[in-house]
Design an enzyme around this catalytic site. Structure first.
Site, short mmCIF file in Angstrom:
data_model
loop_
_atom_site.label_atom_id
_atom_site.label_comp_id
_atom_site.label_asym_id
_atom_site.label_seq_id
_atom_site.Cartn_x
_atom_site.Cartn_y
_atom_site.Cartn_z
N MET A 99 -6.71 -4.53 -8.76
CA MET A 99 -6.51 -4.69 -10.19
C MET A 99 -7.46 -3.83 -11.02
O MET A 99 -7.19 -3.53 -12.17
CB MET A 99 -6.68 -6.17 -10.58
CG MET A 99 -5.56 -7.05 -10.08
SD MET A 99 -5.70 -8.76 -10.66
CE MET A 99 -6.94 -9.39 -9.53
N ALA A 132 -3.49 4.97 -1.34
CA ALA A 132 -3.97 4.37 -0.09
C ALA A 132 -3.09 3.19 0.30
O ALA A 132 -2.65 2.42 -0.56
CB ALA A 132 -5.41 3.92 -0.24
N PRO A 133 -2.82 3.03 1.61
CA PRO A 133 -2.03 1.89 2.07
C PRO A 133 -2.76 0.57 1.77
O PRO A 133 -3.98 0.54 1.64
CB PRO A 133 -1.93 2.12 3.58
CG PRO A 133 -2.27 3.55 3.80
CD PRO A 133 -3.21 3.92 2.69
N ASP A 190 -21.79 1.89 1.64
CA ASP A 190 -22.44 2.80 0.70
C ASP A 190 -21.36 3.63 0.00
O ASP A 190 -20.29 3.89 0.57
CB ASP A 190 -23.40 3.72 1.45
CG ASP A 190 -24.34 4.48 0.51
OD1 ASP A 190 -24.41 4.12 -0.68
OD2 ASP A 190 -24.98 5.43 0.97
N LYS A 241 -2.66 -3.10 -3.67
CA LYS A 241 -3.32 -2.38 -4.76
C LYS A 241 -4.30 -3.28 -5.49
O LYS A 241 -4.03 -4.46 -5.72
CB LYS A 241 -2.27 -1.83 -5.73
CG LYS A 241 -1.39 -0.75 -5.12
CD LYS A 241 -0.36 -0.25 -6.13
CE LYS A 241 0.53 0.82 -5.52
NZ LYS A 241 1.55 1.31 -6.48
#
Length: 612
Positions: free
Chosen positions: A331, A325-326, A381, A329
């Site tokens: 941890m 995913a763009p 959700d 990132k």
């Protein structure tokens, strides 16, 4: 022939035990939902919250009960596959004239996979597709309550009709001034119908169950006139005097989508035929997936079933590949998506950097907390799945390498069916609605600084960010990691939090001011000179992490400077500990009728106030 007859008898008995297990589940689910009305009438807000939390656990408890019975009475896991094929056929027969067949099919899937220890998505003995139609199910008993009630007003009796519509819900609590509130509702309608010809079919259709959530009850329906249909909802709340008021009137699909948002707690509504409720609601909100509609009604397992069917259908009709995913990132979570599909997939990593003192089980407990808590429109959700299979050729190699590096324990790549189709199997996955990360949303505005709309975008994003945190605080949630990257912008411009590994209850936190330096050496030191406990929070230290950009800082300090003040946090903690339950509105405060009370009392005659 005798063994065949015996097998058939056992198959029927198993099917009957399973439908009995489901019927017990839905009876308990429906009873608990019906009690929401009494809790609302007695203003038992803590009881309402507890019931909403406990009802989520009902399904798994009943599946476990039913599985245990099948093992005890029929040795279900030892029965040959031929028996299980017959069980399914008998079960389908038992669903004829059933009022919740789609839910019963999902219950069958859950129990069967638990008994046979097979993956949900590779089992020949489950309902991969629905076997029984849910079209036009209705209870034909003369005393049964219909799914919705229809009212046929004229211009002359519109006020009396709306008043009756409210009274038909038989709320056992006095309204402060129902005539006045109905007048406000009609006033809000005037722009739509003042100069419109009322056609022969002009009517209100109103779902016959009230929708309860938090401290509110909602009338949900639609206005039909000619070829036009307008959805509406009327929130009923308590005023400070302890009497009921209609708080506002919501009109149109956009308002209803926010009310039924995936970032809000599930409704409690007493309904005999849930598919009829979903069909009615989808006529009002056609863009909302059926999966999310079932979840919003508290039927989260059915929501998961329908979501996965939609997902498989999307894979069959698309050709793009899953990718990392763009964005920045995380941890703790490895996040990937399919560009053509509006969701993200999150896998817990196997190890974390030293500053993340956590475990896989702790992280899962945080996600469960969010599932069971009031999300107040500010926490997404999540759908949780185990052993999810994807086609290997739909994964980018870079993504596979990322999973092998950070979450190898969660990955299996194999040809399980032996048919040459290699699959990626992930052992545990969370799935959430995709949003634009707030840091990316703001960066786009910074990059377009010559565009006059860019400053509006910054203002809107920062103000909504602060509003989101304040709503979470009202719901007794401390987000933990409040960096911009952990919040997202939804399609309707709301800011929603989606990183849950550090959340805590506000009441578990200790809010402190940074102690004054003891000496010049402390003051000049780059190190913390004071002790910090695991639950300690220092609000004044948020600024350096969040407000480095001058444009962001200016907007934040103008609207939300109180978030840097320990008194704000401690004040909310004290009120929550004292038993106060905050109001969090799924609509803008400026449309609340309370804003009209004073104006109308000063400028209107009693007849005008009541709409007569």
């Amino acid at each position: 022939m005798f063994p065949q007859k015996l097998d058939s008898t056992i198959a029927y008995d198993i099917a009957k035990a399973m439908i009995d297990g489901f019927n017990r589940h839905y009876r308990l689910f429906r009873t608990e939902s019906a009690r929401a009305k009494h809790r609302f009438e007695t203003a038992d807000w803590h009881g309402q919250q507890r019931a909403q939390r406990e009802r989520i656990e009902f399904y798994d408890l009943r599946v476990k009960e039913c599985s245990t019975r099948l093992e005890r009475e029929f040795k279900g896991g030892d029965q040959p596959m031929e028996v299980w094929q017959q069980v399914k056929l008998h079960y389908i027969g038992l669903l004829v004239n059933h009022h919740q067949p789609e839910l019963a099919e999902t219950f069958f899937n859950s129990v069967t996979t638990k008994i046979l220890h097979r993956s949900y998505f590779h089992n020949d003995f489950i309902f991969v597709r629905p076997a029984v139609s849910t079209e036009y199910i209705e209870n034909a008993e003369p005393t049964a309550r219909p799914t919705y009630r229809a009212y046929y007003p004229t211009r002359d009796n519109l006020h009396a009709t709306v008043t009756q519509l409210i009274r038909d819900f038989d709320l056992r609590r006095e309204f402060d001034d129902l005539d006045r509130d109905v007048g406000f509702v009609l006033e809000a309608m005037q722009g739509r119908y003042d100069h419109v010809k009322l056609r022969a079919n002009f009517q209100f259709q109103v779902l016959s169950g009230l929708f309860f959530r938090n401290k509110g009850a909602y009338v949900v329906g639609k206005i039909i006139n000619g070829f036009n249909e307008v959805p509406f909802a009327l929130p009923i709340l308590y005023n400070k005097a302890g009497k009921l008021v209609i708080d506002t009137a919501l009109f149109g699909e956009e308002d209803l989508l926010i009310l039924f948002s995936f970032a809000r707690a599930y409704f409690m509504v007493e309904m005999e035929i849930p598919s009829a409720y979903v069909q009615f609601l989808r006529s009002m909100m056609p863009r909302k997936p059926r999966a999310e509609m079932y979840s919003a009604l508290g039927l989260a397992k059915q929501g998961k079933t329908l979501f996965y069917r939609d997902f498989l259908n999307h894979q069959r009709h698309s050709s793009d590949k899953f990718r990392i995913a763009p964005g920045i990132k995380g941890m703790v979570m490895l996040v990937f998506d399919l560009p053509s599909f509006p969701y993200v997939f999150k896998v817990i990593k196997d190890y974390y950097p030293p500053q993340k003192d956590t475990t896989r089980e702790i992280i899962k407990s945080k996600y469960l907390l969010v599932k069971q808590h009031d999300r107040v429109g500010r926490m997404a959700d999540t759908l949780e799945y185990s052993d999810v299979a994807f086609p290997r050729d739909r994964f980018e190699d870079e993504l596979i390498a990322e999973i092998e590096k950070f979450a190898p324990s969660q990955l299996e790549i194999s040809d399980r069916d032996g048919d040459g189709h290699v699959e990626v199997i992930l052992k545990h996955v969370y799935i959430e609605r995709r949003m634009i990360p707030l840091n990316i949303y703001l960066q786009e505005a910074f990059d377009a600084q010559d565009d006059p709309r860019a400053q509006e975008q910054v203002e809107r994003g920062v103000v909504e960010y602060g509003n989101a945190i304040k709503d979470l605080v009202s719901a007794n949630i401390f987000p933990g990691d409040m960096l911009w990257k952990n919040f997202g912008i939804t399609r309707n411009g709301k800011v929603v939090f989606y990183d849950y590994d550090e959340i805590e209850y506000i009441t578990d936190c200790i809010f402190r001011k940074v102690p004054a330096p003891r000496n010049e050496e402390d003051e000049m030191s780059g190190e913390i000179w004071y002790s910090v406990g695991p639950k300690d929070v220092f609000p004044e230290t948020f600024g350096p992490f969040l407000l480095g950009n001058p444009r962001v800082r200016e907007v934040f300090m103008r609207h939300h400077a109180d978030l840097l003040d320990v008194a704000f946090w401690q004040g909310h903690k004290d009120r929550i500990q004292a038993g106060h339950v905050h109001d969090v509105f799924p609509y803008e405060r400026d449309i609340r009728f309370v804003n009209r009370y004073i104006r109308h009392s000063l400028t209107s005659s009693p007849a005008e106030l009541t709409g007569s």
